[in-house]
Design an enzyme around this catalytic site. Sequence first.
Site, PDB file in Angstrom:
ATOM      1  N   THR A  48     -68.866  78.270 -35.480  1.00  0.00           N
ATOM      2  CA  THR A  48     -67.975  79.406 -35.674  1.00  0.00           C
ATOM      3  C   THR A  48     -66.924  79.392 -34.583  1.00  0.00           C
ATOM      4  O   THR A  48     -67.235  79.103 -33.432  1.00  0.00           O
ATOM      5  CB  THR A  48     -68.735  80.745 -35.671  1.00  0.00           C
ATOM      6  OG1 THR A  48     -67.772  81.796 -35.804  1.00  0.00           O
ATOM      7  CG2 THR A  48     -69.558  80.970 -34.409  1.00  0.00           C
ATOM      8  N   GLY A  49     -65.711  79.692 -34.961  1.00  0.00           N
ATOM      9  CA  GLY A  49     -64.653  79.698 -33.948  1.00  0.00           C
ATOM     10  C   GLY A  49     -63.323  79.351 -34.552  1.00  0.00           C
ATOM     11  O   GLY A  49     -63.145  79.430 -35.777  1.00  0.00           O
TER      12      GLY A  49
ATOM     13  N   ARG B 212     -54.609  78.349 -46.248  1.00  0.00           N
ATOM     14  CA  ARG B 212     -55.225  77.686 -45.075  1.00  0.00           C
ATOM     15  C   ARG B 212     -56.745  77.588 -45.258  1.00  0.00           C
ATOM     16  O   ARG B 212     -57.406  78.524 -45.703  1.00  0.00           O
ATOM     17  CB  ARG B 212     -54.881  78.514 -43.828  1.00  0.00           C
ATOM     18  CG  ARG B 212     -55.518  78.012 -42.537  1.00  0.00           C
ATOM     19  CD  ARG B 212     -56.796  78.784 -42.230  1.00  0.00           C
ATOM     20  NE  ARG B 212     -57.318  78.413 -40.911  1.00  0.00           N
ATOM     21  CZ  ARG B 212     -58.531  78.741 -40.489  1.00  0.00           C
ATOM     22  NH1 ARG B 212     -59.338  79.452 -41.253  1.00  0.00           N
ATOM     23  NH2 ARG B 212     -58.941  78.372 -39.296  1.00  0.00           N
TER      24      ARG B 212
ATOM     25  N   GLY C  31     -60.266  76.516 -43.111  1.00  0.00           N
ATOM     26  CA  GLY C  31     -60.765  76.255 -41.751  1.00  0.00           C
ATOM     27  C   GLY C  31     -61.852  75.198 -41.740  1.00  0.00           C
ATOM     28  O   GLY C  31     -61.961  74.369 -42.650  1.00  0.00           O
ATOM     29  N   ASP C  32     -62.651  75.251 -40.713  1.00  0.00           N
ATOM     30  CA  ASP C  32     -63.700  74.238 -40.533  1.00  0.00           C
ATOM     31  C   ASP C  32     -64.966  74.531 -41.343  1.00  0.00           C
ATOM     32  O   ASP C  32     -65.748  73.623 -41.618  1.00  0.00           O
ATOM     33  CB  ASP C  32     -64.103  74.164 -39.055  1.00  0.00           C
ATOM     34  CG  ASP C  32     -64.647  75.502 -38.566  1.00  0.00           C
ATOM     35  OD1 ASP C  32     -63.986  76.538 -38.819  1.00  0.00           O
ATOM     36  OD2 ASP C  32     -65.729  75.535 -37.961  1.00  0.00           O
TER      37      ASP C  32
ATOM     38  N   GLY D 103     -61.076  77.435 -36.222  1.00  0.00           N
ATOM     39  CA  GLY D 103     -61.409  76.329 -37.103  1.00  0.00           C
ATOM     40  C   GLY D 103     -60.606  75.058 -36.915  1.00  0.00           C
ATOM     41  O   GLY D 103     -61.141  73.955 -37.048  1.00  0.00           O
TER      42      GLY D 103
ATOM     43  N   THR E 273     -67.651  84.781 -38.749  1.00  0.00           N
ATOM     44  CA  THR E 273     -68.289  83.855 -39.680  1.00  0.00           C
ATOM     45  C   THR E 273     -69.800  83.904 -39.518  1.00  0.00           C
ATOM     46  O   THR E 273     -70.286  84.204 -38.424  1.00  0.00           O
ATOM     47  CB  THR E 273     -67.753  82.442 -39.329  1.00  0.00           C
ATOM     48  OG1 THR E 273     -66.371  82.440 -39.626  1.00  0.00           O
ATOM     49  CG2 THR E 273     -68.450  81.348 -40.075  1.00  0.00           C
TER      50      THR E 273
HETATM   51  N1  ASP Z   1     -64.260  79.020 -38.153  1.00  0.00           N
HETATM   52  C1  ASP Z   1     -63.707  79.992 -39.051  1.00  0.00           C
HETATM   53  C2  ASP Z   1     -62.375  79.503 -39.521  1.00  0.00           C
HETATM   54  O1  ASP Z   1     -61.635  78.956 -38.747  1.00  0.00           O
HETATM   55  C3  ASP Z   1     -63.530  81.336 -38.428  1.00  0.00           C
HETATM   56  C4  ASP Z   1     -64.724  81.865 -37.716  1.00  0.00           C
HETATM   57  O2  ASP Z   1     -65.625  81.144 -37.352  1.00  0.00           O
HETATM   58  O3  ASP Z   1     -64.778  83.075 -37.535  1.00  0.00           O
HETATM   59  O4  ASP Z   1     -62.059  79.715 -40.662  1.00  0.00           O
END
Ligand code: ASP
Length: 358
Positions: free
Chosen positions: A275-276, A252, A254-255, A278, A224
């Site tokens: 980022t992470g 789905r 995410g965050d 989510g 991300t």
């Molecule tokens: N946070 C993002 C998600 O969960 C993924 C990412 O940060 O790479 O969609």
Amino acid sequence: MFRILTFITALTLLFGCQETQKSTENQDSRSNEKPEAPIQQEFAIVIHGGAGTIKKEHMSDSLETVYNAKLKEAITTGHDILKNGGTALEAVTATINVMEDSPLFNAGKGAVFTNEETNEMDASIMEGESLNAGAVAGVTRIKNPINLALAVMEDSPHVMLSGKGAETFAKGQGFELVDPSYFYTENRFQSLQRIKEKEKTELDHDAKVSASFDPSAKDYKFGTVGCVALDKNGNLAAGTSTGGMTNKRWNRIGDSPIIGAGTYANNATCGVSSTGWGEYFIRGMVAHDISAMIEYGGKTLQEASQTVIQEKLSALGGDGGIVALDKYGNVSMEFNTEGMYRAYMNDKGELTIKMYKD
Ligand code: ASP
């Protein structure tokens, strides 16, 4: 008479010096009491290109060079805008566009594939002065989702639009819709195939579902992109754009498009882009939690980010990271994964680019 005047002048000089000395002493003792006095940057910018298993031993020299160059291009784009008096919102959007147009990151062009072999993108943006925000989720034909998030913020009465409706809004706003094949990259497609292969070997359903979201799996990568900027008017803005997670299904989300989880900006505290994994960032309301620790807990940006990522997020079982700037231009780039693509540039043009732990 002359003697009296000389005497008075000498006395004035003597007491004047003593006053100056006293006030310097006071300043010294103040700075001793508060060693973390805020640095006031006239403007500043920080970006991430995703967190995950980014290790030196997995990275060829040439790939490292390519990532460094793209991070530099992205951050310099935003920095130039800020230097020339542009707004934090303009800097965030233009910087994210550079990363969305690159196949290196999981956003825009390089978005990962869903279980149905499509690409569904999420993005959000927030302005710290007005607390205004815009977001889109599950869009499939928008080349630069961050631009659409901005349009939602500026040209609609809403904060978040999703799927087909978001694309209808985009058309009305004059956005050109690209063919979904624009988002095909061989690399991302093969990652999905490998994860699907792995799934086939799993027997139980729950294990299958978690395999698709297991960040320790070989093909699992975050990627991300996000940016936080502080402009010359003291305004903060933050933005985040993503393809989500490889093999995601059931639309789905995410965050990244969730204000308070993936993105947050408040001129009174800080701007944050996450980022992470989510699901954990949503449950922890990570971006807002950092701001809240500053606002209600009197923490510094670094203390707040460290507590939220290293203690609270880790305790939940989540992983990833954030980049953030506070209202003084202090920076935080905190993560609990092996690495995070990241860069920071201050008002003097000093640039830091990193991807591994140290
Ligand atoms: N946070 C993002 C998600 O969960 C993924 C990412 O940060 O790479 O969609």
